[in-house]
Structure formats: structure tokens, C-alpha cells
Design a protein around this motif. Structure first.
Motif, PDB file in Angstrom:
ATOM      1  N   UNK A  30       0.816  -1.216   0.000  1.00  0.00           N
ATOM      2  CA  UNK A  30       0.000   0.000   0.000  1.00  0.00           C
ATOM      3  C   UNK A  30       0.852   1.270   0.000  1.00  0.00           C
ATOM      4  N   UNK A  31       2.151   1.134   0.234  1.00  0.00           N
ATOM      5  CA  UNK A  31       3.046   2.285   0.213  1.00  0.00           C
ATOM      6  C   UNK A  31       3.947   2.296  -1.013  1.00  0.00           C
ATOM      7  N   UNK A  32       3.726   1.367  -1.931  1.00  0.00           N
ATOM      8  CA  UNK A  32       4.601   1.212  -3.086  1.00  0.00           C
ATOM      9  C   UNK A  32       3.825   1.161  -4.392  1.00  0.00           C
ATOM     10  N   UNK A  33       4.439   1.661  -5.433  1.00  0.00           N
ATOM     11  CA  UNK A  33       3.981   1.413  -6.791  1.00  0.00           C
ATOM     12  C   UNK A  33       4.872   0.314  -7.358  1.00  0.00           C
ATOM     13  N   UNK A  34       4.267  -0.728  -7.911  1.00  0.00           N
ATOM     14  CA  UNK A  34       5.026  -1.867  -8.407  1.00  0.00           C
ATOM     15  C   UNK A  34       4.876  -1.975  -9.926  1.00  0.00           C
ATOM     16  N   UNK A  35       5.990  -2.123 -10.583  1.00  0.00           N
ATOM     17  CA  UNK A  35       5.973  -2.294 -12.030  1.00  0.00           C
ATOM     18  C   UNK A  35       6.576  -3.617 -12.451  1.00  0.00           C
ATOM     19  N   UNK A  36       6.065  -4.155 -13.528  1.00  0.00           N
ATOM     20  CA  UNK A  36       6.678  -5.312 -14.184  1.00  0.00           C
ATOM     21  C   UNK A  36       7.355  -4.807 -15.454  1.00  0.00           C
ATOM     22  N   UNK A  37       8.604  -5.201 -15.620  1.00  0.00           N
ATOM     23  CA  UNK A  37       9.391  -4.841 -16.789  1.00  0.00           C
ATOM     24  C   UNK A  37       9.931  -6.120 -17.421  1.00  0.00           C
ATOM     25  N   UNK A  38      10.365  -5.993 -18.657  1.00  0.00           N
ATOM     26  CA  UNK A  38      11.020  -7.130 -19.299  1.00  0.00           C
ATOM     27  C   UNK A  38      12.143  -6.618 -20.196  1.00  0.00           C
ATOM     28  N   UNK A  39      13.123  -7.483 -20.368  1.00  0.00           N
ATOM     29  CA  UNK A  39      14.258  -7.140 -21.217  1.00  0.00           C
ATOM     30  C   UNK A  39      14.633  -8.342 -22.064  1.00  0.00           C
ATOM     31  N   UNK A  40      14.464  -8.189 -23.360  1.00  0.00           N
ATOM     32  CA  UNK A  40      14.835  -9.232 -24.305  1.00  0.00           C
ATOM     33  C   UNK A  40      16.299  -9.025 -24.718  1.00  0.00           C
ATOM     34  N   UNK A  41      16.948 -10.083 -25.184  1.00  0.00           N
ATOM     35  CA  UNK A  41      18.361  -9.956 -25.599  1.00  0.00           C
ATOM     36  C   UNK A  41      18.546  -8.858 -26.637  1.00  0.00           C
ATOM     37  N   UNK A  42      19.484  -7.966 -26.372  1.00  0.00           N
ATOM     38  CA  UNK A  42      19.782  -6.904 -27.322  1.00  0.00           C
ATOM     39  C   UNK A  42      18.807  -5.753 -27.326  1.00  0.00           C
ATOM     40  N   UNK A  43      17.859  -5.769 -26.416  1.00  0.00           N
ATOM     41  CA  UNK A  43      16.857  -4.705 -26.373  1.00  0.00           C
ATOM     42  C   UNK A  43      16.881  -3.991 -25.029  1.00  0.00           C
ATOM     43  N   UNK A  44      16.295  -2.808 -25.006  1.00  0.00           N
ATOM     44  CA  UNK A  44      16.212  -2.068 -23.766  1.00  0.00           C
ATOM     45  C   UNK A  44      15.113  -2.654 -22.879  1.00  0.00           C
ATOM     46  N   UNK A  45      15.260  -2.396 -21.578  1.00  0.00           N
ATOM     47  CA  UNK A  45      14.230  -2.823 -20.647  1.00  0.00           C
ATOM     48  C   UNK A  45      12.970  -1.994 -20.890  1.00  0.00           C
ATOM     49  N   UNK A  46      11.830  -2.663 -20.944  1.00  0.00           N
ATOM     50  CA  UNK A  46      10.580  -1.967 -21.222  1.00  0.00           C
ATOM     51  C   UNK A  46       9.542  -2.262 -20.147  1.00  0.00           C
ATOM     52  N   UNK A  47       8.733  -1.265 -19.891  1.00  0.00           N
ATOM     53  CA  UNK A  47       7.651  -1.445 -18.945  1.00  0.00           C
ATOM     54  C   UNK A  47       6.534  -2.267 -19.558  1.00  0.00           C
ATOM     55  N   UNK A  48       5.964  -3.147 -18.768  1.00  0.00           N
ATOM     56  CA  UNK A  48       4.878  -4.013 -19.235  1.00  0.00           C
ATOM     57  C   UNK A  48       3.567  -3.616 -18.557  1.00  0.00           C
ATOM     58  N   UNK A  49       3.528  -3.736 -17.254  1.00  0.00           N
ATOM     59  CA  UNK A  49       2.347  -3.394 -16.471  1.00  0.00           C
ATOM     60  C   UNK A  49       2.802  -2.773 -15.167  1.00  0.00           C
ATOM     61  N   UNK A  50       1.915  -2.011 -14.566  1.00  0.00           N
ATOM     62  CA  UNK A  50       2.232  -1.335 -13.315  1.00  0.00           C
ATOM     63  C   UNK A  50       0.981  -1.272 -12.461  1.00  0.00           C
ATOM     64  N   UNK A  51       1.183  -1.243 -11.152  1.00  0.00           N
ATOM     65  CA  UNK A  51       0.058  -1.082 -10.250  1.00  0.00           C
ATOM     66  C   UNK A  51       0.427  -0.045  -9.202  1.00  0.00           C
ATOM     67  N   UNK A  52      -0.392   0.981  -9.082  1.00  0.00           N
ATOM     68  CA  UNK A  52      -0.105   2.049  -8.143  1.00  0.00           C
ATOM     69  C   UNK A  52      -0.401   1.618  -6.708  1.00  0.00           C
TER      70      UNK A  52
END
Length: 124
Positions: A30-52
Motif C-alpha cells: 500500500x506504500x509502493x507502486x510496483x511495475x513489471x518490466x522485461x528485457x529481451x536480448x539486445x533490447x532495452x528494458x521496457x515497462x509491461x504493467x504497473x500497479x499504483x
């Protein structure tokens, strides 16, 4: 001390499903925003989903809409990422991360703490 630990990755065939979990310790969800990210080989890390902090989800990746769902269990202090209809393009290391900001963000720099990552491989 804030810590995040992912689990649930693995090898799955195209069209299959996986459920990733992120166990959070040190602070309540309840005090954190949590994000899911992913990083494929040779690519930048990207945001997938987040929950405030309030539990409102935000989707940052058009490619996963309708297939990935994020949820949380405040009693267990865990966050989950349900991934259905997986495609080879979903192959990546998946990370959960925690931010002190109230609102969701796809910017890697706004997240203060990261899990170690879990590998997801979609292949026949």
C-alpha cells in the motif's frame, strides 16, 4: 530494507501460460507502486504493467493487452503477473520493481528497487 524476489519463470510453448510472482519485503504494498518490466536480448528494458499504491493497474505494452494481467495480494504482500497466450516475442527476463511515486511510470529510472529477474522463454 526493501527487497523484491521474482519467481515463476520457465520454458513454455507458444499459446501457453505462466504466472510470475513478486514477493515484496520490508514495506507494505500500500506504500509502493510496483511495475513489471522485461528485457529481451539486445533490447532495452521496457515497462509491461504497473500497479499504483491504490491498486490501479496501468498497461504500458500494447503487445500484451488482453493477454497479461497484473494483480496483488496485500495480505501476502505479493504481486503477480498472469501471462496467457504467450508468444515467442514475449521471451525475455522479467523484473518486478518498486517505486515510491504514487502514480505508475514506465521509466526505469523512477524505480528504486529491483528484483533479480526471472527468465521466460516461449518456444516450441
Amino acid at each position: 530494507q526493501l527487497q523484491l524476489v521474482e519467481s515463476g519463470g520457465g520454458l513454455v510453448q507458444p499459446g501457453g501460460s505462466l504466472r510470475l510472482s513478486c514477493a515484496v519485503s520490508g514495506f507494505r504494498l500500500s506504500s509502493l507502486t510496483i511495475g513489471w518490466f522485461r528485457q529481451a536480448p539486445g533490447k532495452e528494458r521496457e515497462g509491461v504493467l504497473c500497479m499504483s499504491r491504490s491498486g490501479d493497474p496501468t498497461n504500458y505494452a500494447d503487445s500484451v493487452k488482453g493477454r497479461f494481467t497484473m494483480s496483488r495480494d496485500t495480505a501476502l504482500n505479493t504481486v503477480s503477473l498472469q501471462m496467457n497466450s504467450l508468444e515467442p516475442e514475449d521471451t525475455a527476463v522479467y523484473y518486478c520493481a518498486a517505486s515510491w511515486y504514487y502514480f505508475c511510470s514506465a521509466y526505469v529510472s523512477e524505480y528504486a528497487s529491483w528484483g533479480q529477474g526471472t527468465q521466460v522463454t516461449v518456444s516450441s
